[in-house]
Design a protein around this motif. Sequence first.
Motif, PDB file in Angstrom:
ATOM      1  N   THR A 227       0.816  -1.210   0.000  1.00 25.16           N
ATOM      2  CA  THR A 227       0.000   0.000   0.000  1.00 25.16           C
ATOM      3  C   THR A 227       0.850   1.261   0.000  1.00 25.16           C
ATOM      4  N   LEU A 228       1.903   1.276   0.796  1.00 23.26           N
ATOM      5  CA  LEU A 228       2.701   2.485   0.940  1.00 23.26           C
ATOM      6  C   LEU A 228       3.866   2.555  -0.034  1.00 23.26           C
ATOM      7  N   GLU A 229       4.511   1.437  -0.302  1.00 18.87           N
ATOM      8  CA  GLU A 229       5.810   1.489  -0.951  1.00 18.87           C
ATOM      9  C   GLU A 229       5.805   1.010  -2.398  1.00 18.87           C
ATOM     10  N   LYS A 230       4.693   0.491  -2.894  1.00 20.35           N
ATOM     11  CA  LYS A 230       4.619   0.113  -4.296  1.00 20.35           C
ATOM     12  C   LYS A 230       3.770   1.124  -5.059  1.00 20.35           C
ATOM     13  N   SER A 231       4.051   1.251  -6.350  1.00 18.59           N
ATOM     14  CA  SER A 231       3.362   2.259  -7.148  1.00 18.59           C
ATOM     15  C   SER A 231       1.962   1.834  -7.564  1.00 18.59           C
ATOM     16  N   GLN A 232       1.586   0.575  -7.349  1.00 22.75           N
ATOM     17  CA  GLN A 232       0.236   0.108  -7.681  1.00 22.75           C
ATOM     18  C   GLN A 232      -0.805   0.896  -6.893  1.00 22.75           C
ATOM     19  N   MET A 233      -1.846   1.376  -7.589  1.00 22.53           N
ATOM     20  CA  MET A 233      -2.907   2.102  -6.907  1.00 22.53           C
ATOM     21  C   MET A 233      -4.259   1.617  -7.424  1.00 22.53           C
ATOM     22  N   SER A 234      -5.323   2.095  -6.771  1.00 18.41           N
ATOM     23  CA  SER A 234      -6.712   1.774  -7.146  1.00 18.41           C
ATOM     24  C   SER A 234      -6.953   0.271  -7.169  1.00 18.41           C
ATOM     25  N   MET A 235      -6.331  -0.448  -6.254  1.00 21.76           N
ATOM     26  CA  MET A 235      -6.496  -1.897  -6.163  1.00 21.76           C
ATOM     27  C   MET A 235      -6.905  -2.284  -4.748  1.00 21.76           C
ATOM     28  N   ILE A 236      -7.868  -3.200  -4.650  1.00 24.31           N
ATOM     29  CA  ILE A 236      -8.307  -3.730  -3.365  1.00 24.31           C
ATOM     30  C   ILE A 236      -8.184  -5.246  -3.424  1.00 24.31           C
ATOM     31  N   GLU A 542       8.963  -2.206 -13.183  1.00 23.36           N
ATOM     32  CA  GLU A 542       8.762  -1.421 -11.960  1.00 23.36           C
ATOM     33  C   GLU A 542      10.103  -1.237 -11.283  1.00 23.36           C
ATOM     34  N   HIS A 543      10.414   0.005 -10.908  1.00 16.33           N
ATOM     35  CA  HIS A 543      11.728   0.299 -10.342  1.00 16.33           C
ATOM     36  C   HIS A 543      11.589   1.306  -9.206  1.00 16.33           C
ATOM     37  N   ASP A 544      12.273   1.028  -8.095  1.00 14.92           N
ATOM     38  CA  ASP A 544      12.348   1.963  -6.976  1.00 14.92           C
ATOM     39  C   ASP A 544      13.537   2.891  -7.212  1.00 14.92           C
ATOM     40  N   LEU A 545      13.238   4.165  -7.502  1.00 13.19           N
ATOM     41  CA  LEU A 545      14.299   5.125  -7.780  1.00 13.19           C
ATOM     42  C   LEU A 545      15.079   5.475  -6.520  1.00 13.19           C
ATOM     43  N   SER A 546      14.381   5.477  -5.381  1.00 12.71           N
ATOM     44  CA  SER A 546      14.996   5.764  -4.084  1.00 12.71           C
ATOM     45  C   SER A 546      14.077   5.209  -3.009  1.00 12.71           C
ATOM     46  N   ASP A 547      14.385   5.527  -1.751  1.00 13.59           N
ATOM     47  CA  ASP A 547      13.511   5.086  -0.665  1.00 13.59           C
ATOM     48  C   ASP A 547      12.128   5.719  -0.754  1.00 13.59           C
ATOM     49  N   LYS A 552       6.446   2.805 -12.284  1.00 18.56           N
ATOM     50  CA  LYS A 552       6.099   1.613 -13.073  1.00 18.56           C
ATOM     51  C   LYS A 552       5.696   2.074 -14.462  1.00 18.56           C
ATOM     52  N   LEU A 553       6.351   1.524 -15.484  1.00 21.13           N
ATOM     53  CA  LEU A 553       6.085   1.861 -16.875  1.00 21.13           C
ATOM     54  C   LEU A 553       5.751   0.590 -17.642  1.00 21.13           C
ATOM     55  N   GLY A 554       4.783   0.695 -18.545  1.00 24.07           N
ATOM     56  CA  GLY A 554       4.434  -0.473 -19.338  1.00 24.07           C
ATOM     57  C   GLY A 554       3.621  -0.093 -20.548  1.00 24.07           C
ATOM     58  N   PHE A 555       3.394  -1.069 -21.390  1.00 25.40           N
ATOM     59  CA  PHE A 555       2.536  -0.862 -22.549  1.00 25.40           C
ATOM     60  C   PHE A 555       1.853  -2.176 -22.898  1.00 25.40           C
ATOM     61  N   ARG A 556       0.737  -2.030 -23.590  1.00 21.84           N
ATOM     62  CA  ARG A 556      -0.026  -3.163 -24.103  1.00 21.84           C
ATOM     63  C   ARG A 556      -0.330  -2.866 -25.568  1.00 21.84           C
ATOM     64  N   LYS A 602       4.920   6.618  -7.431  1.00 16.48           N
ATOM     65  CA  LYS A 602       4.673   6.702  -5.995  1.00 16.48           C
ATOM     66  C   LYS A 602       5.719   7.591  -5.339  1.00 16.48           C
ATOM     67  N   TYR A 603       5.262   8.431  -4.402  1.00 12.91           N
ATOM     68  CA  TYR A 603       6.186   9.199  -3.572  1.00 12.91           C
ATOM     69  C   TYR A 603       5.809   8.967  -2.108  1.00 12.91           C
ATOM     70  N   LYS A 604       6.754   8.442  -1.344  1.00 10.67           N
ATOM     71  CA  LYS A 604       6.523   8.133   0.056  1.00 10.67           C
ATOM     72  C   LYS A 604       6.832   9.351   0.907  1.00 10.67           C
ATOM     73  N   LEU A 605       5.804   9.891   1.565  1.00 11.51           N
ATOM     74  CA  LEU A 605       5.973  11.096   2.375  1.00 11.51           C
ATOM     75  C   LEU A 605       6.757  10.803   3.647  1.00 11.51           C
ATOM     76  N   ASP A 606       6.365   9.725   4.350  1.00 11.37           N
ATOM     77  CA  ASP A 606       7.065   9.292   5.550  1.00 11.37           C
ATOM     78  C   ASP A 606       6.752   7.818   5.751  1.00 11.37           C
TER      79      ASP A 606
END
Length: 891
Positions: A227-236, A542-547, A552-556, A602-606
Motif C-alpha cells: 500500500t505504501l511502498e509500491k506504485s500500484q494504486m486503485s487496487m483492493i 517497476e523500479h524503486d528510484l529511491s527510498d 512503473k512503466l508499461g505498454f499493451r 509513488k512518492y513516500k511522504l514518511d
Amino acid sequence: MDASKTILYNILSSFTELRRFQPIRLFLTFLFIFSANLIFSQEYNPLKKITIHADNQSIEYIFSEITKKSGINFSYNSKVLNTNEKITFHATDKTLNEILDELTEQLTLSYKIIENQIILKKPKKLRSGSETYTLSGYITDKESGESLPGATIRIEGTNTGTISNAYGFYSITLPWDYYTIEFKYIGYLQEKRKVELKNDQKFNQVMTFNTQILGEVTIQTNEQLETLEKSQMSMIRVNPKTLGTLPEFAGEVGLVKSLQTLPGIKTHSDGSAFFFVRGGNKDQNLILIDDAPIYNPAHLFGYYSVIIPDVAKEISIYKADMPIEKGDRLSSVIDIRTKDGNMNKFELNGVINPLMYRFSVEGPIKKEKASFYTSFRHSNFKWLYRQVAPESNIYMLDFNAKLNVQINNNNRIYYSIFYGKDNFINDENIDRGGIKWSNFATTLRWNHIFGRRLFSNATIYGSQYNYALLTGPTEWVSEIGNLSINYDLTYYYQPQTTFKFGINQSYHWFNPGNLTQVEDYSFFPVVQKSQSRKTVLYANGEHDLSDKWSVKLGFRLPIWTNTGPTIVYQFDSSYQVSDTLIIQDKERYKTFVNFDPRISIKYKLDSTSSIKFSYGIYHQYIQMLSNTISPFSSFEVWLPSGTNIKPQRADQIAMGYVKYFKKAHLELNAEVYYKYLQNQIDYTPHANLLLNPLIEGELRFGEGKSYGFELLLRRTKGRLSGWISYTYSRTLQTINGLNNNQEFPAFYDRPHDFAIYLSYNLSKRVNISANWIYYTGSAITTPVGFYNYNGYTVPLYGDKNNDRLPDYHRLDLALSWRLNKKIEHKFQHNLTFAIYNFYNQHNPVSVNFNKIETRNGNFVVPANLFGTDELLTTQKYLLGIMPSITYKFRI
C-alpha cells in the motif's frame, strides 16, 4: 534427584550434631562441597542425543530446554540476541552439536563450547558485501499447503522487500550479509527467518492462519509494503477467509453484494448482478476465474453471484492501473484465484439453508505433491412454487474443480474448471417457455522457474456463455466464447527492479441471437455470426528510484482482426444500408492496432503515508447490447468491434493518498480520478435488438466523461473493525443523434454513494455485523407533460435522463455463532442469522407513467376510457425484509 536430596539432608543433620568440633566441621565442609560437585555436575557428553520441539516459543525457552536435557548452560551478550523473540525449532534424536549447528544457523550466530558453557556470538563476515545472491521460494498455508499470493517479504529494519506473485512465488536479490526476513500475509501470524545469504538459496515459507482475528476485517490491501511502498494504486485485495462476517443475502455472501460497500463501485439495484466502476458501463468490467473470463456473474437474475468466497483463494479488484497482462476492458478487472486443494489432509465443507445447499471436498492425491478441490452448489426453490406452478422447472447450480500437481521445486501444473447454469422454464407442453443461461470456463496452467529470478507462466484457457429464450419448441439463442493461450515471464532483477513481458493469442466467436428448432427458417431473419482474433504483446517494468520514489512503466499492444465467414452491412449517415459485404471463410476484413501505455508513480511522504499517480489508455473490443434498465433483462447480445463499431477507449488519470494511523489501527485511502471515454454506445429510441440482422444500425455512438472523489477509512484490528466509504462521482455522455446532441447523465450516474460496515466480536464464538448502504437514485427519463389523442393519454418526453429514481438505502444485520467451543476441534460448525433490508425499505427499480387506477383499485393501460380516472405513476420494487438462517460445517 530425590535420592540426592536425601543425602544432602543427612549431611546437613550430621553438621548439626558435629558443629561443636571445629576441625572436623571444616573437614566435612570441604568434603560436602567436593561430594556435591560429584553428585550434581554432569559431564558434557557429545554423543548423547536429545529431542527439542518448540512451536512459536521464545528463544529463552528453547535455551532452557537444551540446558535441562544436556546439563550445559548458555553464555551470550544481550546486545547480540533478543531472547524474548519467538521462533519455531524442531530437532529429533540429535546430538547437542547437531542441534546447536541448526539453531545458530537459524539465529545467524556462531558458538563455541568452553568448560561446559555454550558461548554465543555474532559470526565474522568473510566476504565482500558487493556480492549478491537470491533468496526465492513459495509462500504457503501451513494447514492446507495452499500457495498465498500477495504475501509481503521484507528485510527487517529496512524498506527493502517484495510481494509474492499470483502463484505464491517470491524472489529477492541482496548483497551477501546476515538478514532477518519478515513474512506477512493478511489474517496470518507474522513469521521471521534469520539467514546468512552467502549463496543462492531456495526457501519455502509456511504461514499459520490467525484464528483470533476472525471477524476483524474482511476486505483490505496487503500490508504497508504494497500500500505504501509500491506504485500500484486503485487496487483492493480481498481475503475470502475473512468474508464470513458480512451480512448474508438468503444465506450466501456473494462477490457483487460485497462490492456494494466499496468506493467507486456502484451496483445496479436489488435483484441485479450489474455493477458500474468509475463511470463505466456494465460490460466494461472483466471478471476472471483463474484467467478465464466470465461473461455473466449472476445467478437468479443477480440475487446470487457465481463467485462465492469459499471457492476463492484470493480476489483482487483493480479500478485503475490495471495489470498489463489482464485483458482489454475500460473500467475494472476482478481477478479471482480459486483454491488449489489441501495438500496435507482431506476436508469436507458444507452450507445448508432453506434456499440453497453447497458442499466441497478437497485433499491430497499425493501428500505435499498433488491435491484436488471440488465444490458443488444447487438451489432448493421447489418448495416455494410447487403448489402454484407444479410444471415449472426453476433451479440454479454451479460446479468448481481444480487439480494441483507439484512436479518438482521448479515446475507446477494446475487445471481448473467452472460450470454454472440457471434454468427458469415452464415445462407444460402448451405454454412451454422461459429463459436459461450457462457459463463455462476452464484453465490449464504451467508454472516454471528458470534459475532463481525468472518465473514463467504458460496458460491455455477458454470460456463460453449461452443465453436462451424459449417459446414452445422454439429457442432464441445468443452465444459468446473464446479460446486463448498466454505466455509471460517475470524477471526479479533486484528488490528495486522487476520486469514482466509476454504474449497472448485469442480466438473469439459471437452469435448475436438466432432461432433454433424452427420448421421453416425462411420466415425468420438470420443474424450473422462472426469470429475475431486478437494478438497482444505487453511489457512492464517497476523500479524503486529511491527510498521515497518508485515508478512503473508499461505498454499493451493489442491487434484485433475480424475474420469470416460472415455478412457485413455498411450504413450511411442516415443509418440506412449502403452496402453489403460477403466475407469468405477465414478472410480478414477489419483490423485495429492500438498502443496502450501505462505509467504509475509513488512518492513516500514518511513511514506512514504516501501519494500516488497513475495514467493509462485502455481499449475494449467486445460489447454487450441491451437497451433495458430492468434487472430482469430479456436478452443479452455480445458483438465485436468491426466495420460499424469502433473499439471503445478510455483515458484515465488518478491520484491517491494513503495514511496509516498505527495507534488507532486506522487506514485512510483517498483518490480522485478523471476518465475520458470515446466510442461509447447507446441506442436509438425503440431500438429493435431481437432477431435484427441490421442490429448495428440501431446503435448510436459518442463520448463521455467521468470524474469523482473516493474516500475509505477502515479499522483493521481489534474486536471492532470495519470501514466507512464515500464516493462523489459524475458520469456524463454526449451521443450523436440523441438528446439533440446535448450532454446528459448516464443511467448509472449517481453523485453520492455512502456505506458503513461494522463487525464486532462479542466473544471468541459470537460475532455481530451491520452493513448500511445509501446512494443517489439512478438517472431515468420521465415525461415532462401529457396530452390526449383519440382517447389516449400520451406522455411527452423532454431531455434524456432528466429525472431520478428515489434514493436507495438499506440496512443488513447478521449474527454468527460458532457452535464448537474449541476452535482447534476437527469438526467446526456454526450458525448464521441474517436479516437483509432490516427496516423493510421498498427501493424501486422502475417507474411507470402509462397506467391508470380504476375505481376497483386495479391498474390498466388507458384505452378509450371515459370518466374521471387520473394518470398515476407506479413503482416496482423487488425486495422487502428478508431473514435467513444458514448452517455451515467443516470436517
